[in-house]
Design an enzyme around this catalytic site. Structure first.
Site, short mmCIF file in Angstrom:
data_model
loop_
_atom_site.label_atom_id
_atom_site.label_comp_id
_atom_site.label_asym_id
_atom_site.label_seq_id
_atom_site.Cartn_x
_atom_site.Cartn_y
_atom_site.Cartn_z
N ALA B 17 0.64 -1.09 0.16
CA ALA B 17 -0.18 -0.12 0.02
C ALA B 17 0.83 1.25 0.00
CB ALA B 17 -0.84 -0.04 1.20
N ARG B 103 13.64 3.17 14.09
CA ARG B 103 13.41 4.27 14.66
C ARG B 103 13.89 4.83 16.03
NH1 ARG B 103 7.18 3.21 13.51
NH2 ARG B 103 7.25 3.49 11.09
N CYS B 132 3.05 6.59 11.38
CA CYS B 132 1.84 7.34 10.73
C CYS B 132 1.21 8.50 11.81
CB CYS B 132 0.91 6.57 9.82
SG CYS B 132 0.50 5.10 10.79
N LYS B 223 5.08 3.62 20.32
CA LYS B 223 5.74 4.24 19.33
C LYS B 223 5.25 5.96 19.22
CE LYS B 223 4.46 0.89 16.00
NZ LYS B 223 4.00 0.33 14.86
N ARG B 245 -8.37 1.41 16.05
CA ARG B 245 -8.35 1.05 14.75
C ARG B 245 -9.84 1.08 14.45
NH1 ARG B 245 -4.48 1.06 11.22
NH2 ARG B 245 -3.35 -0.72 12.25
N HIS B 252 -5.99 9.06 9.29
CA HIS B 252 -5.90 8.88 10.56
C HIS B 252 -6.46 10.33 11.26
CE1 HIS B 252 -3.87 5.39 10.27
NE2 HIS B 252 -2.86 5.49 10.56
#
Lengths: 350, 350
Positions: B17, B103, B132, B223, B245, B252
């Site tokens: 994606a 990260r 994200c 995260k 979700r 988002h």
């Protein structure tokens, strides 16, 4: 041998999403009914509803409809309650009102039976049922507040479309099918029926429930803020809310941050409290992916709590995920519970 | 007359994606490409992708794939990055990695180009693209922090299924149709592909994104907490997150509460800041029902902010509603932006 007292009950808004649930609950709970009157607007009057095997024709609600009624359960919008609830009271009925019309009236008790049943005692004929998103939150917060004190509440909601009525459910379904078919989405109702603009709810999130107030908060957000303080009898409590409408049919979920008065509380302490609290079911086991969701809470009367976490920086801070069926505990069931409590405690008479 | 330098670019995870969006952006932004190599797992290799009118066959990613590559954009999952990013660096490529693999590595810059571009200067070959949900939040918070200071952030997210990949989009659509047909919902993927239990996402909300950590928070929540501190260079910043979700495909949304260091700030001050901030579009006019939504942000590169409100109790507290396309600014666009910045600033060489 005792003889059970039976009551003449009226349901106002009998054809609406909440009214239908109230009728189901009155049957399922064997509510002590002598005569059940189903009332609605002129437009919806004339339809037949089967209750305990007997067909009842829905009648247009007028002031005279309340002659002989003991308990009137209103769920037909604020303007109907403003107009007819005083007429019902005048004729001797006790009104449990599921709209926002009287909630902040200082003479009207605003009640969640697990939280502040004693407030029912001083009713003057009208009792207000709180806003759906408020009810489930205060049900989860009350045991915590009672034991550890509560300074601050910050909530972000995840609210189902059924809170906006049967038409909103239809709109979500129609738009969902349009989206799956690759067609343009037609928005005619949400976020707010009477408001100027409408946006698609299918495969979307709308950060507006009810109309905007001058301070930039929506009325739904102000309801959560003001009603929480009233129900918990704590004007000094800090409450902030962001209310969001989402594409599911039933149950509201809430991400709630709280700050306690007491230090050193642990997740297990909160778990213990909630496990023994009335009307609460703890569903919180991360290792087994156990937490409540809107679908899992649908059709159930309790308030479900999961994802209890201690804040990583603030010793007095905790995060909770609170889910409940907005048409049941958030509306119909809390309304019927209030009526049951009035009867059980013998507080029906003013 | 100047001659533009052109680069050999590899996209790892070209059939996913995010990979697909990266390829679209490289074309749309006229990225200075000499040779474009599309890489994937063995399973997806062999398919053809048309880029600028030319057909490119997707090849299996191996260490040797990176010979001669200047810039490698990784978006094929953490294990692929762990294995192949060092191989790419060894062969002289600069890697922009869109997974969580590097990260929190202190030697790896974690960059949102509008927020901390200077961190790119010290890269050692690998640069990490943040999560994200973190990217869009820090983009909105950075201008506020810079001007008024920031003590505390509490965020509840409303996250699209595309964050879990193309399979998750298919699952949402299949389940949505099942629900509309009155059939049982089959859940095989969400909330987390590799996790033990799966729950329906259609007409539901799942308070789990990524796996649970020992502290009861999900990895997605950790995260957001850790990456925000790293990007904003502020280990003392209090950050709390609840990640959920939801049944929409793209973008988002986030309900963000912040506490500033400075007192007396007004909503207009925040508006002014955000209006002039890079990459931010303010959409905030309650009287006209103007606010961003997932559908309105879809396909756009910016971060949209609305519903800015001052807390009613806390003078330093503000609430914001932050929305962005999770596949663009949340992933592909931020990745391409990092590569563009490295070129523009001449920071590509180690």
């Amino acid at each position: 041998m005792t003889q059970e007292t039976k009551y003449n009950v009226a349901v106002v808004g009998a054809t609406g999403a909440v009214g239908q649930k109230i009728i189901e609950l009155l049957q399922g709970k064997s509510f002590p009914i002598n005569n059940l009157k189903l009332l609605s607007s002129k437009r919806s009057a004339g339809s037949a509803v089967t209750v305990n095997g007997k067909e009842i024709i829905v009648e247009e609600a007028t002031p005279e409809s309340f002659e002989g009624v003991d308990i009137a359960l209103f769920s037909a919008g604020g303007s109907v309650s403003k107009q007819l609830a005083p007429e019902a009271v005048k004729r001797g009925a006790v009104v449990v009102d599921n709209t926002s019309a009287y909630r902040m009236d200082p003479d009207v008790p605003l009640v969640v039976p697990e939280v502040n049943p004693e407030d029912l005692k001083n009713h003057q004929g009208i009792i207000a049922n709180p806003n759906c998103s408020t009810i489930q939150m205060v049900a989860a917060l009350q045991p915590i507040k009672e034991k550890y004190g509560l300074n601050k509440v910050i909530v972000s909601t995840y609210q189902a479309v059924s809170g906006a009525g049967n038409e909103a459910i239809d709109e979500l379904k129609t738009q969902s099918q349009q989206q799956l078919n690759g067609e343009a989405l037609e928005a005619n109702l949400l976020p707010v029926k009477g408001d100027e603009k409408h946006y698609p709810i299918a495969f979307n999130a709308l950060p507006q429930i009810d109309v905007f107030q001058e301070n930039g908060y929506t009325f739904e957000e102000m309801k959560m803020i003001n009603e929480t303080k009233k129900i918990l009898h704590d004007d000094a409590l800090h409450v902030a809310a962001t209310c969001v409408r989402l594409p599911f049919v039933t149950s509201h979920a809430e991400s709630v941050y709280v700050e306690l008065e007491e230090a050193g509380v642990q997740v297990k302490d909160i778990w213990n409290l909630l496990e023994s609290a009335d009307g609460i079911i703890l569903e919180d086991d991360p290792t087994n992916q156990t937490y409540p969701t809107p679908l899992s809470a649908e059709g159930k009367e309790e308030v479900f709590v999961g994802r209890v976490r201690k804040d990583l920086d603030e010793d007095k801070g905790f995060h909770l995920w609170v889910v409940s069926d907005n048409l049941l505990k958030g509306a119909a069931w809390n309304t019927v519970q209030i009526a049951q409590t009035l009867i059980e405690k013998d507080w029906l008479k003013k």
